[in-house]
Design a protein around this motif. Sequence first.
Motif, mmCIF file in Angstrom:
data_model
loop_
_atom_site.group_PDB
_atom_site.id
_atom_site.type_symbol
_atom_site.label_atom_id
_atom_site.label_comp_id
_atom_site.label_asym_id
_atom_site.label_seq_id
_atom_site.Cartn_x
_atom_site.Cartn_y
_atom_site.Cartn_z
ATOM 1 N N LEU A 27 0.806 -1.084 -0.036
ATOM 2 C CA LEU A 27 0.197 -0.135 -0.037
ATOM 3 C C LEU A 27 0.941 1.291 -0.076
ATOM 4 N N LEU A 28 2.066 1.120 0.580
ATOM 5 C CA LEU A 28 2.994 2.109 0.611
ATOM 6 C C LEU A 28 4.049 2.145 -0.598
ATOM 7 N N LYS A 29 3.879 1.062 -1.523
ATOM 8 C CA LYS A 29 4.605 1.153 -2.752
ATOM 9 C C LYS A 29 5.872 0.840 -2.538
ATOM 10 N N LEU A 30 6.076 -0.030 -1.380
ATOM 11 C CA LEU A 30 7.432 -0.649 -0.917
ATOM 12 C C LEU A 30 7.433 -2.065 -1.718
ATOM 13 N N ARG A 31 8.509 -2.337 -2.384
ATOM 14 C CA ARG A 31 8.700 -3.763 -2.830
ATOM 15 C C ARG A 31 9.176 -4.502 -1.578
ATOM 16 N N CYS A 32 8.712 -5.805 -1.536
ATOM 17 C CA CYS A 32 9.058 -6.736 -0.820
ATOM 18 C C CYS A 32 9.498 -8.264 -1.384
ATOM 19 N N HIS A 33 10.563 -8.775 -0.683
ATOM 20 C CA HIS A 33 11.088 -10.197 -0.800
ATOM 21 C C HIS A 33 10.788 -10.961 0.486
ATOM 22 N N VAL A 34 10.503 -12.132 0.249
ATOM 23 C CA VAL A 34 10.109 -12.861 1.457
ATOM 24 C C VAL A 34 10.824 -14.110 1.449
ATOM 25 N N VAL A 35 11.412 -14.447 2.643
ATOM 26 C CA VAL A 35 12.375 -15.594 2.895
ATOM 27 C C VAL A 35 11.783 -16.452 3.822
ATOM 28 N N ASP A 36 11.784 -17.912 3.843
ATOM 29 C CA ASP A 36 11.383 -18.616 4.614
ATOM 30 C C ASP A 36 11.906 -20.054 4.642
ATOM 31 N N ALA A 37 12.335 -20.731 5.699
ATOM 32 C CA ALA A 37 13.161 -21.999 5.705
ATOM 33 C C ALA A 37 12.253 -23.057 5.221
ATOM 34 N N LEU A 38 10.779 -22.955 5.445
ATOM 35 C CA LEU A 38 9.978 -23.950 5.024
ATOM 36 C C LEU A 38 9.775 -24.043 3.424
ATOM 37 N N PRO A 39 9.545 -25.295 2.710
ATOM 38 C CA PRO A 39 9.396 -25.020 1.182
ATOM 39 C C PRO A 39 8.063 -24.460 0.774
ATOM 40 N N GLN A 40 7.171 -24.134 1.533
ATOM 41 C CA GLN A 40 6.002 -23.288 1.144
ATOM 42 C C GLN A 40 5.616 -22.207 1.929
ATOM 43 N N VAL A 41 4.732 -21.391 1.481
ATOM 44 C CA VAL A 41 4.165 -20.119 2.099
ATOM 45 C C VAL A 41 3.281 -20.798 3.405
ATOM 46 N N GLY A 42 3.123 -19.896 4.346
ATOM 47 C CA GLY A 42 2.007 -20.184 5.139
ATOM 48 C C GLY A 42 2.569 -20.501 6.647
ATOM 49 N N GLY A 43 3.797 -20.624 6.993
ATOM 50 C CA GLY A 43 4.300 -20.993 8.204
ATOM 51 C C GLY A 43 3.546 -21.981 8.904
ATOM 52 N N GLN A 44 3.329 -21.864 10.435
ATOM 53 C CA GLN A 44 2.583 -22.839 10.943
ATOM 54 C C GLN A 44 1.420 -23.334 10.343
ATOM 55 N N LEU A 45 0.781 -22.591 9.791
ATOM 56 C CA LEU A 45 -0.505 -23.072 9.224
ATOM 57 C C LEU A 45 -0.454 -23.749 8.196
ATOM 58 N N SER A 46 0.449 -23.936 7.354
ATOM 59 C CA SER A 46 0.485 -24.644 6.311
ATOM 60 C C SER A 46 1.322 -25.920 6.962
ATOM 61 N N GLU A 47 2.475 -25.629 7.516
ATOM 62 C CA GLU A 47 3.291 -26.746 7.992
ATOM 63 C C GLU A 47 2.529 -27.938 8.856
ATOM 64 N N ILE A 48 1.605 -27.033 9.911
ATOM 65 C CA ILE A 48 1.166 -27.935 11.171
ATOM 66 C C ILE A 48 -0.395 -28.282 10.891
ATOM 67 N N TYR A 49 -1.052 -27.300 10.719
ATOM 68 C CA TYR A 49 -2.517 -27.525 11.084
ATOM 69 C C TYR A 49 -3.243 -26.654 9.667
ATOM 70 N N TYR A 145 3.095 -35.932 14.906
ATOM 71 C CA TYR A 145 3.391 -35.031 15.734
ATOM 72 C C TYR A 145 2.546 -33.512 15.567
ATOM 73 N N MET A 146 1.894 -33.828 14.263
ATOM 74 C CA MET A 146 1.222 -32.681 13.819
ATOM 75 C C MET A 146 -0.008 -33.507 12.864
ATOM 76 N N VAL A 147 -1.187 -32.620 12.776
ATOM 77 C CA VAL A 147 -2.169 -33.048 11.778
ATOM 78 C C VAL A 147 -2.138 -32.438 10.274
ATOM 79 N N ARG A 148 -1.467 -32.650 9.507
ATOM 80 C CA ARG A 148 -1.380 -32.054 8.020
ATOM 81 C C ARG A 148 -2.655 -32.182 7.328
ATOM 82 N N ASP A 149 -3.028 -33.455 7.436
ATOM 83 C CA ASP A 149 -4.326 -33.768 6.541
ATOM 84 C C ASP A 149 -5.166 -34.660 7.378
ATOM 85 N N PRO A 150 -6.523 -34.075 7.848
ATOM 86 C CA PRO A 150 -7.212 -35.031 8.628
ATOM 87 C C PRO A 150 -7.521 -36.379 7.985
ATOM 88 N N GLU A 151 -7.668 -36.380 6.680
ATOM 89 C CA GLU A 151 -8.162 -37.654 6.022
ATOM 90 C C GLU A 151 -6.993 -38.840 6.201
#
Length: 338
Positions: A27-49, A145-151
């Motif tokens: 919104l402020l016209k600032l460019r962003c580059h995002v780095v994460d050790a996980l192979p996908q976006v989402g952090g704990q939300l994607s990795e754990i639940y 130790y986590m539920v990635r897919d309830p199925e």
Amino acid sequence: MHPTISTDICIIGAGPVGLFAVFEAGLLKLRCHVVDALPQVGGQLSEIYPKKPIYDIPGYPEVLAGDLIQNLMRQIEPFHPTFTLGERVERFEKLEDGSFHLITADDTVIHCKAICIAGGLGSFEPRKPAIENLESYEGGRGVYYMVRDPETFRDQRIVIAGGGDSALDWTIFLAGVAKEVTLVHRGTTFRGAADSAEKVKHLHDAGKVNLVLSSNVTHVHGPDALEAVTITANDGSTRTLNVDSFIPLFGLTPKLGPIGEWGLELADDAVKVDTLDYSTSVPGVYAIGDINTYPGKLKLILCGFHEAALMAQGAYKHIFPDKKYVLKYTTVNGVPTL
């Protein structure tokens, strides 16, 4: 060494708070580059639940964690952020002109004018109960130790151990998926939300889940894959249950990792910030979300969203100290593009 990536703000952490920081910076016209050790976006939300429902996001009476991440990714599309995933930032260098170099474990170099640490808990791993031979049933052989897919647990006999929010929430959710759900808790009261504890008790009274209190899972059995667990009560009595899966949910062990060695002021393994703009003790470096600490801190996603908005304002002033920014509402001006 890879070619240097150049951006206005490097955001460390692609969880929900880090992704929303991209929006606020955009919104402020600032460019962003995002780095994460996980192979996908989402952090704990994607990795754990990813399939876990979340109830405290404004405007969403209920939203699955994975769906929230998808919505956040759609929200930031107009700003064309770039990503380096599956790489952990290892080194931090402040240059003479006040800008920064960040170097990942794979020698990717990011040059930026400001840094936003949105690393959640930092590096994390599940807390594992002290049960002999537990590790031999990991890797799809019955211990999770986590539920990635309830199925994964469809029509199974499962035992969940724990007394916090995750244990309660997954007991409730998996009651409608698994053939049989048993929740084992070492105490008689739960640490999780009172409403969730009440739902579990109602499910138990209705015969839809088994509730075993004042007990611990102490042994796991099976020649190749998990076949049974032994539950030991606080009075020493034992019982053995035939199961398909055992899910101990005792939370995560947070570790700051390399960030803890960057010279930032810390308190209790978290980064201290000024709530004016969530700046750290190093000018140009900001910290938002679960990784920061300040008086009254609440580790909630919605609080992280608030922190992201103020961080972006502070970063803009740091990058353009001579420019005056006038707040423009998206309801009037829409969402700009980069």
